[in-house]
Design an enzyme around this catalytic site. Structure first.
Site, short mmCIF file in Angstrom:
data_model
loop_
_atom_site.label_atom_id
_atom_site.label_comp_id
_atom_site.label_asym_id
_atom_site.label_seq_id
_atom_site.Cartn_x
_atom_site.Cartn_y
_atom_site.Cartn_z
CB SER A 70 38.89 33.44 75.27
OG SER A 70 38.84 32.65 74.11
CG HIS A 203 44.00 32.03 73.51
ND1 HIS A 203 43.43 33.13 72.89
CD2 HIS A 203 42.98 31.39 74.16
CE1 HIS A 203 42.12 33.16 73.16
NE2 HIS A 203 41.84 32.12 73.93
#
Length: 230
Positions: A70, A203
């Protein structure tokens, strides 16, 4: 985001087992995070990269690889650029849960309030749901989370020489933040090999797919460090 990030070091250590570079450098947080929580929070990718490069440079002659998830993928990219510019390119760059820097987009039109950040955390997963029921824990976590989002939102991609090391992208099939086409654009950032691995999940897929993720990392590190000096 930060509440889950502390778990990554454990399976990265497992991924490094059996390679020539395993555990030669202690995992370090950046200023204001984890064991450096007493330091001032940095809210710019460039500043975070400089802080990490200062820590890593003494070890960069030992076949170092860079991994980031991320926000960490953006940070890892800039760290790899800095190391290469200093004549110490990493063995490989592993990026997870992040589009290529040329495809970076702002997520918020204006500075989000605490409620918006909390809802974003809920939506993405990766944070123990019990955290949201404890106001004191949230008060401790929110400054770091806000600093991370500010770093992402303010990131200015600057064109520059491509990396010479391989770039390996690992992403969740159902990650709403990472369209597959935007992942493939990582190939533009290296003259070396590019590979993309897509795994089931969102995610934070890598927390549920640790064996697969560590398998990819360990395999690529073993290949890349096989001829490296001890």
């Amino acid at each position: 985001m930060p509440p889950a990030r502390g778990r990554f070091g454990a399976f990265l250590r497992r991924a490094g087992q059996g390679t020539r570079t395993a555990d030669r450098h202690p995992r370090r947080a950046v200023p204001g995070r984890m064991d450096r929580g007493h330091e001032r929070l940095l809210t710019r990718i460039d500043d975070l990269a400089k802080a990490l490069v200062a820590e890593l440079t003494p070890w960069s002659d030992r076949g170092m690889a860079v991994f980031g998830h991320s926000l960490g993928a953006m940070l890892g990219f800039e760290v790899a650029r800095c190391l290469q510019a200093a004549g110490r390119p990493p063995v490989a760059l592993f990026v997870a849960g992040r589009v290529a820097p040329t495809r970076h987009r702002r997520e918020f039109g204006e500075r989000p309030d605490d409620r918006t950040l909390i809802e974003q955390m809920r939506k993405l997963g990766g944070t123990d749901p019990r955290v949201f029921d404890h106001e004191e824990l949230l008060e401790l976590a929110l400054p770091v989370i806000r600093a991370d989002y500010e770093a992402v939102e303010s990131y200015p991609y600057r064109p520059g020489p491509p990396l010479s090391c391989p770039v390996i992208a690992l992403n969740g099939q159902d990650d709403p933040k990472v369209p597959h086409g935007d992942v493939d654009a990582w190939a533009e950032q290296t003259t070396g090999a590019f590979e993309r691995f897509t795994m089931p999940g969102g995610h934070f897929y890598l927390m549920e797919r640790q064996a697969e993720v560590t398998g990819v990392i360990a395999d690529r590190l073993a290949r890349l460090t096989r001829t490296q000096p001890v």
